[in-house]
Design an enzyme around this catalytic site. Sequence first.
Site, PDB file in Angstrom:
ATOM      1  N   GLU A  45       0.836  -1.203   0.000  1.00  0.00           N
ATOM      2  CA  GLU A  45       0.000   0.000   0.000  1.00  0.00           C
ATOM      3  C   GLU A  45       0.872   1.255   0.000  1.00  0.00           C
ATOM      4  O   GLU A  45       1.817   1.369   0.786  1.00  0.00           O
ATOM      5  CB  GLU A  45      -0.918  -0.001   1.225  1.00  0.00           C
ATOM      6  CG  GLU A  45      -1.897   1.152   1.262  1.00  0.00           C
ATOM      7  CD  GLU A  45      -2.824   1.092   2.464  1.00  0.00           C
ATOM      8  OE1 GLU A  45      -4.032   1.290   2.280  1.00  0.00           O
ATOM      9  OE2 GLU A  45      -2.343   0.843   3.587  1.00  0.00           O
ATOM     10  N   LYS A 127      -8.782   3.307  -2.687  1.00  0.00           N
ATOM     11  CA  LYS A 127      -9.325   2.735  -1.453  1.00  0.00           C
ATOM     12  C   LYS A 127     -10.661   3.403  -1.137  1.00  0.00           C
ATOM     13  O   LYS A 127     -10.782   4.631  -1.145  1.00  0.00           O
ATOM     14  CB  LYS A 127      -8.332   2.967  -0.312  1.00  0.00           C
ATOM     15  CG  LYS A 127      -8.616   2.217   0.978  1.00  0.00           C
ATOM     16  CD  LYS A 127      -7.447   2.396   1.943  1.00  0.00           C
ATOM     17  CE  LYS A 127      -7.608   1.556   3.200  1.00  0.00           C
ATOM     18  NZ  LYS A 127      -6.420   1.684   4.087  1.00  0.00           N
ATOM     19  N   CYS A 161      -5.081  -2.968   2.391  1.00  0.00           N
ATOM     20  CA  CYS A 161      -5.035  -2.994   3.850  1.00  0.00           C
ATOM     21  C   CYS A 161      -6.378  -3.392   4.470  1.00  0.00           C
ATOM     22  O   CYS A 161      -6.905  -4.458   4.194  1.00  0.00           O
ATOM     23  CB  CYS A 161      -4.549  -1.622   4.330  1.00  0.00           C
ATOM     24  SG  CYS A 161      -3.962  -1.541   6.031  1.00  0.00           S
TER      25      CYS A 161
END
Length: 333
Positions: A45, A127, A161
Amino acid sequence: MQQSVRVAAVQAEPVWLDLAEGVDKVIALMGEAAAGGAQLITFGETFIPGYPWWIWLDSPAAGMPFVPPYMANSMTRDGAEMARIRQAAARHRIHVVLGFSERAGGSLYMAQAFISDTGGLVSVRRKLKPTHVERSVFGEGDGSDLQVHDTPLGRLGGLNCWEHLQPLTKFAMYSQGEEIHVASWPSFSIYRGAAQALGPEVNTAASLMYAVEGQTFVVAPCSLIGESALERFCDTDVKRQLLQPGGGFARIYGPEGSQLAEPLPETEEGILYADLHPDLIAIAKSAADPVGHYSRPDVLRLLVNRNPAPGVVEAPPEEQPATADFSPAMTSA
């Protein structure tokens, strides 16, 4: 998936807040993975320009000196740095899933770029919901970021994540027939021993459960913390206690839960390799397919809005009313 695919999961320290050097490192790792026979390489990430660890170590006001350099060293999806990475992908004939901080106007997003082995930019996703203090740095994605792509390797998707702790997000991804999933992680270095949910046990388990729930291969690259990170972010002993060195826990899992690559020590940089055999997906799905034969849509169903949600939508131009022509009529002699 029609045949076996060799994949690579990077476990390495980013080049903190240095876009040019970060791109150089990414390209070097792409060459190394290609030399190792990998058809796909994956990065953690926000590997470029590194995860903003200061947000977990002090107040927002104290972190302000990091804001301008982090913005300046974040990457656009259509800039020269992305072009360099795409050219390297074509040169090495390798597919890439790269975690990066995407700069778009005055905002940043936690993005993953999907690049083909011909250098095509298949997609960039964001995200959906930055976690906790990440929201002081990054904006949110939308339903169009729930992406699974048809590629020569198979159906490829990815999340960042703690998106792997969002049950509905996961179900929406499983429903698209994902075969290879990239689970990008920053490193498991913060609050070691004090916040178990942030540690390696929980988060490697999240990658493993994604594989088993979705009956998909999971390639989980993970960055790590080295001395350069501690020098950059930890100007007090207290901060050095909060952010520990290491934290690299890259993993590769099979769709039935097998561990397909020997892990590296958490402080060691390197690349994990594994060969993914499609027969394992059929075996796993024969037992449980939560979006197929193991589902109960008569009881539980998921409503997904996959439409983009832009901040500005232009209204169509209004039609102007027709006006009469009062000019003198033409007459012939």
